[in-house]
Design a protein around this motif. Structure first.
Motif, PDB file in Angstrom:
ATOM      1  N   ARG A 100      39.046  44.680  31.669  1.00  0.00           N
ATOM      2  CA  ARG A 100      37.620  44.675  32.008  1.00  0.00           C
ATOM      3  C   ARG A 100      37.374  43.976  33.342  1.00  0.00           C
ATOM      4  O   ARG A 100      36.230  43.791  33.728  1.00  0.00           O
ATOM      5  CB  ARG A 100      36.810  43.988  30.907  1.00  0.00           C
ATOM      6  N   GLY A 101      38.443  43.568  34.021  1.00  0.00           N
ATOM      7  CA  GLY A 101      38.306  42.944  35.331  1.00  0.00           C
ATOM      8  C   GLY A 101      37.944  41.471  35.311  1.00  0.00           C
ATOM      9  O   GLY A 101      37.577  40.912  36.348  1.00  0.00           O
ATOM     10  N   LEU A 102      38.040  40.828  34.143  1.00  0.00           N
ATOM     11  CA  LEU A 102      37.637  39.421  34.053  1.00  0.00           C
ATOM     12  C   LEU A 102      38.526  38.513  34.904  1.00  0.00           C
ATOM     13  O   LEU A 102      38.022  37.639  35.622  1.00  0.00           O
ATOM     14  CB  LEU A 102      37.636  38.954  32.596  1.00  0.00           C
ATOM     15  N   ALA A 103      39.832  38.700  34.830  1.00  0.00           N
ATOM     16  CA  ALA A 103      40.747  37.857  35.614  1.00  0.00           C
ATOM     17  C   ALA A 103      40.497  38.043  37.109  1.00  0.00           C
ATOM     18  O   ALA A 103      40.454  37.064  37.866  1.00  0.00           O
ATOM     19  CB  ALA A 103      42.199  38.167  35.267  1.00  0.00           C
ATOM     20  N   GLY A 104      40.302  39.263  37.537  1.00  0.00           N
ATOM     21  CA  GLY A 104      40.016  39.525  38.945  1.00  0.00           C
ATOM     22  C   GLY A 104      38.734  38.855  39.404  1.00  0.00           C
ATOM     23  O   GLY A 104      38.665  38.310  40.509  1.00  0.00           O
ATOM     24  N   ARG A 105      37.714  38.872  38.557  1.00  0.00           N
ATOM     25  CA  ARG A 105      36.449  38.204  38.908  1.00  0.00           C
ATOM     26  C   ARG A 105      36.635  36.697  39.002  1.00  0.00           C
ATOM     27  O   ARG A 105      36.068  36.053  39.885  1.00  0.00           O
ATOM     28  CB  ARG A 105      35.368  38.554  37.888  1.00  0.00           C
ATOM     29  N   LEU A 106      37.437  36.126  38.102  1.00  0.00           N
ATOM     30  CA  LEU A 106      37.700  34.685  38.180  1.00  0.00           C
ATOM     31  C   LEU A 106      38.470  34.337  39.448  1.00  0.00           C
ATOM     32  O   LEU A 106      38.159  33.345  40.117  1.00  0.00           O
ATOM     33  CB  LEU A 106      38.445  34.204  36.932  1.00  0.00           C
ATOM     34  N   TYR A 107      39.469  35.144  39.800  1.00  0.00           N
ATOM     35  CA  TYR A 107      40.219  34.890  41.023  1.00  0.00           C
ATOM     36  C   TYR A 107      39.304  35.001  42.243  1.00  0.00           C
ATOM     37  O   TYR A 107      39.347  34.159  43.135  1.00  0.00           O
ATOM     38  CB  TYR A 107      41.391  35.864  41.157  1.00  0.00           C
ATOM     39  N   ASP A 108      38.468  36.035  42.301  1.00  0.00           N
ATOM     40  CA  ASP A 108      37.545  36.186  43.434  1.00  0.00           C
ATOM     41  C   ASP A 108      36.638  34.967  43.550  1.00  0.00           C
ATOM     42  O   ASP A 108      36.403  34.457  44.648  1.00  0.00           O
ATOM     43  CB  ASP A 108      36.690  37.447  43.271  1.00  0.00           C
ATOM     44  N   ASP A 109      36.117  34.488  42.423  1.00  0.00           N
ATOM     45  CA  ASP A 109      35.254  33.312  42.415  1.00  0.00           C
ATOM     46  C   ASP A 109      36.026  32.072  42.880  1.00  0.00           C
ATOM     47  O   ASP A 109      35.528  31.272  43.676  1.00  0.00           O
ATOM     48  CB  ASP A 109      34.677  33.115  41.008  1.00  0.00           C
ATOM     49  N   LEU A 110      37.255  31.926  42.412  1.00  0.00           N
ATOM     50  CA  LEU A 110      38.095  30.803  42.839  1.00  0.00           C
ATOM     51  C   LEU A 110      38.334  30.852  44.343  1.00  0.00           C
ATOM     52  O   LEU A 110      38.230  29.830  45.025  1.00  0.00           O
ATOM     53  CB  LEU A 110      39.437  30.810  42.100  1.00  0.00           C
ATOM     54  N   PHE A 111      38.662  32.022  44.883  1.00  0.00           N
ATOM     55  CA  PHE A 111      38.931  32.139  46.316  1.00  0.00           C
ATOM     56  C   PHE A 111      37.706  31.715  47.137  1.00  0.00           C
ATOM     57  O   PHE A 111      37.831  31.000  48.127  1.00  0.00           O
ATOM     58  CB  PHE A 111      39.349  33.561  46.690  1.00  0.00           C
ATOM     59  N   VAL A 112      36.524  32.133  46.711  1.00  0.00           N
ATOM     60  CA  VAL A 112      35.291  31.750  47.409  1.00  0.00           C
ATOM     61  C   VAL A 112      35.106  30.238  47.361  1.00  0.00           C
ATOM     62  O   VAL A 112      34.807  29.590  48.370  1.00  0.00           O
ATOM     63  CB  VAL A 112      34.074  32.480  46.807  1.00  0.00           C
ATOM     64  N   ARG A 113      35.302  29.676  46.184  1.00  0.00           N
ATOM     65  CA  ARG A 113      35.125  28.221  46.032  1.00  0.00           C
ATOM     66  C   ARG A 113      36.172  27.462  46.853  1.00  0.00           C
ATOM     67  O   ARG A 113      35.857  26.467  47.506  1.00  0.00           O
ATOM     68  CB  ARG A 113      35.226  27.841  44.567  1.00  0.00           C
ATOM     69  N   ALA A 114      37.421  27.918  46.824  1.00  0.00           N
ATOM     70  CA  ALA A 114      38.485  27.248  47.578  1.00  0.00           C
ATOM     71  C   ALA A 114      38.213  27.326  49.078  1.00  0.00           C
ATOM     72  O   ALA A 114      38.333  26.320  49.783  1.00  0.00           O
ATOM     73  CB  ALA A 114      39.839  27.865  47.235  1.00  0.00           C
ATOM     74  N   GLN A 115      37.850  28.492  49.574  1.00  0.00           N
ATOM     75  CA  GLN A 115      37.536  28.624  51.000  1.00  0.00           C
ATOM     76  C   GLN A 115      36.359  27.731  51.374  1.00  0.00           C
ATOM     77  O   GLN A 115      36.375  27.083  52.419  1.00  0.00           O
ATOM     78  CB  GLN A 115      37.219  30.079  51.346  1.00  0.00           C
ATOM     79  N   GLY A 116      35.344  27.689  50.528  1.00  0.00           N
ATOM     80  CA  GLY A 116      34.174  26.860  50.788  1.00  0.00           C
ATOM     81  C   GLY A 116      34.504  25.382  50.865  1.00  0.00           C
ATOM     82  O   GLY A 116      33.822  24.614  51.547  1.00  0.00           O
ATOM     83  N   ALA A 117      35.565  24.982  50.163  1.00  0.00           N
ATOM     84  CA  ALA A 117      35.999  23.581  50.174  1.00  0.00           C
ATOM     85  C   ALA A 117      37.028  23.310  51.272  1.00  0.00           C
ATOM     86  O   ALA A 117      37.558  22.209  51.371  1.00  0.00           O
ATOM     87  CB  ALA A 117      36.572  23.203  48.804  1.00  0.00           C
ATOM     88  N   GLY A 118      37.339  24.332  52.072  1.00  0.00           N
ATOM     89  CA  GLY A 118      38.265  24.149  53.178  1.00  0.00           C
ATOM     90  C   GLY A 118      39.728  24.332  52.852  1.00  0.00           C
ATOM     91  O   GLY A 118      40.591  23.958  53.645  1.00  0.00           O
ATOM     92  N   HIS A 119      40.030  24.913  51.713  1.00  0.00           N
ATOM     93  CA  HIS A 119      41.426  25.162  51.348  1.00  0.00           C
ATOM     94  C   HIS A 119      41.897  26.480  51.956  1.00  0.00           C
ATOM     95  O   HIS A 119      41.160  27.459  51.960  1.00  0.00           O
ATOM     96  CB  HIS A 119      41.588  25.233  49.825  1.00  0.00           C
ATOM     97  N   ALA A 120      43.129  26.489  52.439  1.00  0.00           N
ATOM     98  CA  ALA A 120      43.708  27.697  53.017  1.00  0.00           C
ATOM     99  C   ALA A 120      44.732  28.345  52.100  1.00  0.00           C
ATOM    100  O   ALA A 120      45.045  29.519  52.262  1.00  0.00           O
ATOM    101  CB  ALA A 120      44.363  27.372  54.358  1.00  0.00           C
TER     102      ALA A 120
END
Length: 168
Positions: A100-120
């Protein structure tokens, strides 16, 4: 206040019994935890979010950054490689909620949060033995590349994967 995408819940402050059960149903792939251990992991997490329906856990992702007071060989692999990083400690989707794409949505959300916090860099490990071909192909589709391997004392062999967020 940080925005959370529709349908995703922050695990901090939730009743975690259902998420602990889901974790323990997949202990072979991750590790078995008592509820208080699961709560402690959520409490130190950089990212601890998931999906639930009617108090039933459907999926979750827990990731730690370099500041976490967490020690295990997989986390330490990334700690030795990077000054700053996000390490995905576990991602689990219940069998009834797959495809159902749940894992992909969690990863996308994590990537946004990580980038927003300055993680590469976002890192994780995937079991090589016992094999986990579904996880291998999922991570390859998301742009993760292998950066190392390790034989762990519990009989597992893992591949360490990273995704550089600056390449996206």
């Amino acid at each position: 206040m940080e925005s959370i995408p529709d349908g995703i819940v922050d695990l901090a402050g939730l009743e975690l019994a259902a998420f602990t059960r889901l974790n323990n149903e997949h202990a072979r792939e991750t590790s078995w935890l008592r509820e208080e251990e699961f709560e402690r992991l959520v409490g130190m997490a950089f990212y601890a979010r998931g999906f639930e329906s009617e108090a039933d856990a459907e999926a979750f992702l827990i990731a730690l950054d370099e500041k976490a007071l967490y020690r295990n060989p997989n986390f330490e692999f990334f700690l030795e490689r990077h000054e700053r990083f996000v390490y995905i400690d576990r991602i689990i989707t219940a069998s009834h909620a797959r495809r159902r794409g749940l894992a992909g949505r969690l990863y996308d959300d994590l990537f946004v949060r990580a980038q927003g916090a300055g993680h590469a860099v976002v890192g994780c490990e995937v079991n090589l033995d016992p094999p986990n071909p579904v996880s291998d192909s999922f991570h390859a589709r998301l742009g993760f590349v292998e950066v190392g391997r390790a034989q762990l004392g519990n009989g597992k062999t893992v591949r360490y994967l990273e995704r550089n967020l600056l390449d996206t």
